[in-house]
Design an enzyme around this catalytic site. Structure first.
Site, PDB file in Angstrom:
ATOM      1  N   GLU A  23      -6.854 -18.734  14.922  1.00 29.39           N
ATOM      2  CA  GLU A  23      -6.478 -20.101  15.288  1.00 29.39           C
ATOM      3  C   GLU A  23      -6.603 -20.182  16.807  1.00 29.39           C
ATOM      4  OE1 GLU A  23      -3.995 -23.343  16.742  1.00 29.39           O
ATOM      5  OE2 GLU A  23      -3.262 -21.281  16.813  1.00 29.39           O
ATOM      6  N   ASP A  73      -2.002 -17.267  14.351  1.00 27.61           N
ATOM      7  CA  ASP A  73      -1.602 -18.452  15.100  1.00 27.61           C
ATOM      8  C   ASP A  73      -1.408 -18.143  16.580  1.00 27.61           C
ATOM      9  OD1 ASP A  73      -0.519 -21.315  15.009  1.00 27.61           O
ATOM     10  OD2 ASP A  73       1.101 -20.224  16.004  1.00 27.61           O
TER      11      ASP A  73
END
Length: 640
Positions: free
Chosen positions: A318, A276
């Site tokens: 991501e 992330d």
């Protein structure tokens, strides 16, 4: 990296010569990649770090459970496991899907029946109390949310999923931690070593210099990128929210900490890590502090170290960035195919919704054509909707290629999907309006954005048909594009917006919760009794598409879909060149019946073609081919 002296020093760490051979062979293979990238980032500090990392890797290797070691060997024999056509992902919040981790385990049969082989459970590592950015403000990476269960429950769920052929996917937030994290607490307590885990400045001189070129991620409720902390007596870097402290990856100790966390969670059974906010890791004055070269070296090094201990593990980036930047997260030049194994194809998602609103695929086709080829050993993650808002990542350059104004088209899309455009079928909510740039992102479930909510309110059966046609068209393209198709929880039932999110205090200020409804298990049961329900029709259509995909080798992710010129602006054409033969996909993005020139397809496939979706055969010597509204075709040669 592996010298005779190092080999002699490492062998006594193993009781079994076979284990020693395995570790040393992997170290010989991946050690140079690890060392070279660390030296490029950390210079003379890299050698001391490498010595520490060897201890971390040895400990994790010895602690790795036997069944996961077997999985490691299986994955080494089948390195394309993420690329296979039967690989289908499902994305859900554990609590909204089934209450707890044990509850998720009780629904494994549902996932199996749907054909899922990859389960991404949204952030579940222990976040801070109160506001926590949907779980992305992690307080403890070695624990899970108390309401979901324990870390042992996570291990048990991973084992159960693995036994059913389903890989567990978890988020690993690399850019920041919650201000309550142990590292932050120790920094506040005055420990200099931990203060260096963060970017802390005594006054506004450096922050103001950085702010000149930094964007704001959440301009509505988290303006600026730095927050004053009284205990630190300094300005700490907070890209996302005041309570999320960016970690300092220029400190080698931070790399060591995150590798240790990855290997700990891998030994708990996590098979894929969603990295992330990876684009934000490296800070450089005078830039937007995204997509810096060091990000790719750090990821390459993390991947190499993980391959030594747990080669069954894969990384998913991501990185919601421009196509020219995105390809580097899969690897280019020296990093080709050796960074992340998978990345989100955000552009495909955005362009699908754009084409649906405009009934024009020319921008979609131009954007796909501009994408550089990816490494053949990597895969895209394709999706129709996800947990996040939709930001209209339509570049001015792509728009100009088809005669559009980028700002005007982005404005049109925001108006259309918020329902402000005359004739819009969509029911979406504006998220994070930035008056300075004009950006307005959109929240909403796929079904509500595709018109089902409005159609059901009006009771218009034809509009319901159109809405379901749009939904199935988008999912057909997602499944046919190549890569891992990621089904977002509830989309298989065409769940609508959940406006009750505003009744939950910690969700009320964030309207993205409108498309994070709880799983409707009553509806999942009802569709079995009544196949005429919109949810039942969506579910049946999706299951058919999944079944066709599983038996279609042309959809292996090593092959890419490339757009073909289309004589009709409503019809998208994609070509896939597989050793078994060419596949041409046809998508009608309009609610109109279209007479499509057959010669365009004949030039690709010959005089005859077979549609894998309907099992129909087509004579392409005829002048035209009739495409019904929202029709999709997966065509191969008649002899294939």
């Amino acid at each position: 990296m592996l010298t005779p002296d190092l080999t002699a020093r490492l062998r006594p760490a193993f009781d079994d010569d076979r284990d020693a051979d395995t570790f040393l062979l992997r170290l010989e293979r991946y050690g140079p990649e690890l060392a070279d990238n660390l030296r490029a980032v950390y210079g003379e500090r890299a050698d001391a770090l490498l010595a520490e990392l060897l201890e971390v890797m040895l400990h994790a290797y010895h602690a790795r459970p036997a069944d996961l070691r077997r999985l490691d060997e299986a994955r080494l024999l089948r390195p394309d496991w993420l690329q296979a056509p039967d690989m289908v992902g499902y994305v859900a919040y554990a609590d909204r899907f089934a209450g707890t981790l044990r509850g998720v385990g009780e629904q494994v049969g549902y996932l199996q029946d749907l054909g899922v082989k990859y389960l991404h459970l949204m952030p579940l590592l222990r976040p801070r109390d109160g506001e926590n950015d949907g779980g992305y403000a992690v307080q403890d990476y070695r624990a899970v949310r108390g309401d979901l269960g324990s870390i042992d429950d996570l291990s048990a769920l991973a084992r159960e999923l693995r036994g059913k052929g389903i890989s567990l996917v978890l988020d690993l937030v690399l850019n920041h931690v919650a201000e309550e994290h142990e590292w932050a607490a120790r920094a506040r307590a005055g420990e200099a070593a931990y203060r260096d885990y963060f970017h802390v400045y005594p006054d506004r001189t450096q922050p103001d210099a950085f702010e000149q070129t930094l964007p704001e991620v959440f301009p509505d409720f988290a303006p600026g990128n730095f927050t004053w902390d009284e205990a630190l007596q300094g300005w700490v870097w907070t890209t996302f929210n005041r309570y999320q402290w960016d970690v300092n990856w220029s400190n080698p100790a931070v790399f060591r900490e995150y590798l240790d966390l990855i290997l700990y969670l891998a030994n708990r059974g996590v098979e894929v890590f969603r990295l992330d906010a990876i684009a934000f890791l490296w800070k450089r004055l005078g830039t937007d502090c995204q997509n810096q070269p060091e990000v790719h070296r750090l990821t390459h090094a993390l991947r190499a170290a993980t391959r030594i201990v747990a080669p069954a593990v894969a990384f998913k980036a991501e990185a919601i960035v421009a196509p020219g930047d995105l390809i580097h997260y899969l690897g280019s030049r020296d990093h080709h195919g050796r960074v992340s194994d998978m990345a989100y194809h955000n552009s495909l998602m955005v362009q699908m919704w754009s084409a649906l609103a405009s009934r024009d695929v020319r921008l979609l086709s131009a954007a796909l054509a501009a994408f550089p080829p990816k490494p053949t050993n990597t895969t895209w993650g394709s999706y129709v909707r996800c947990h996040d808002d939709i930001g209209w990542a339509v570049s001015d350059e792509d728009a100009a290629r088809v005669g559009l104004s980028g700002p005007e088209h982005r404005r049109f899309l925001s108006d259309f999907y918020s329902g402000d455009f005359a004739g819009s079928f969509a029911r979406g909510l504006v998220f994070q309006h930035n008056p300075q740039t004009g950006d307005r992102r959109i929240s909403g479930t796929a079904a509500s954005l595709a018109g089902l909510e409005q159609a059901l309110e009006t009771g218009d059966a034809a509009r319901v048909d159109d809405a379901l046609g749009r939904l199935l068209l988008l999912h057909t393209l997602m499944l046919g594009f190549g890569g891992v198709p990621l089904l977002y929880m509830g989309d298989e039932l065409a769940l609508l917006n959940d406006y009750a999110f505003a009744d939950t205090p910690e969700h009320a200020a964030d309207n993205r919760w409108v498309h994070r409804p709880r799983m409707d298990w009553a509806l999942a049961k009802a569709i079995q009794a009544d196949p005429t329900l919109p949810a039942a029709r969506m579910n049946a259509g999706l299951r058919h598409l999944l079944a066709v995909r599983r038996r279609t080798p042309h959809l292996h992710a090593s092959i890419e879909s490339r757009p073909l010129p289309s004589p009709d602006p409503c019809v998208l054409l994609l070509r896939r060149e597989h050793p078994l033969g060419v596949m041409v996909q046809v998508y009608n993005f309009s609610e109109h019946r279209i007479q499509f020139p057959a010669h365009v397809l004949r030039e690709q496939l010959g005089d005859g073609a077979r549609d894998l979706l309907s099992a129909n055969h087509f004579h392409l010597t005829r002048p035209t081919l009739t495409l019904s509204p929202f029709r999709a075709l997966w065509l191969v040669g008649a002899e294939a």
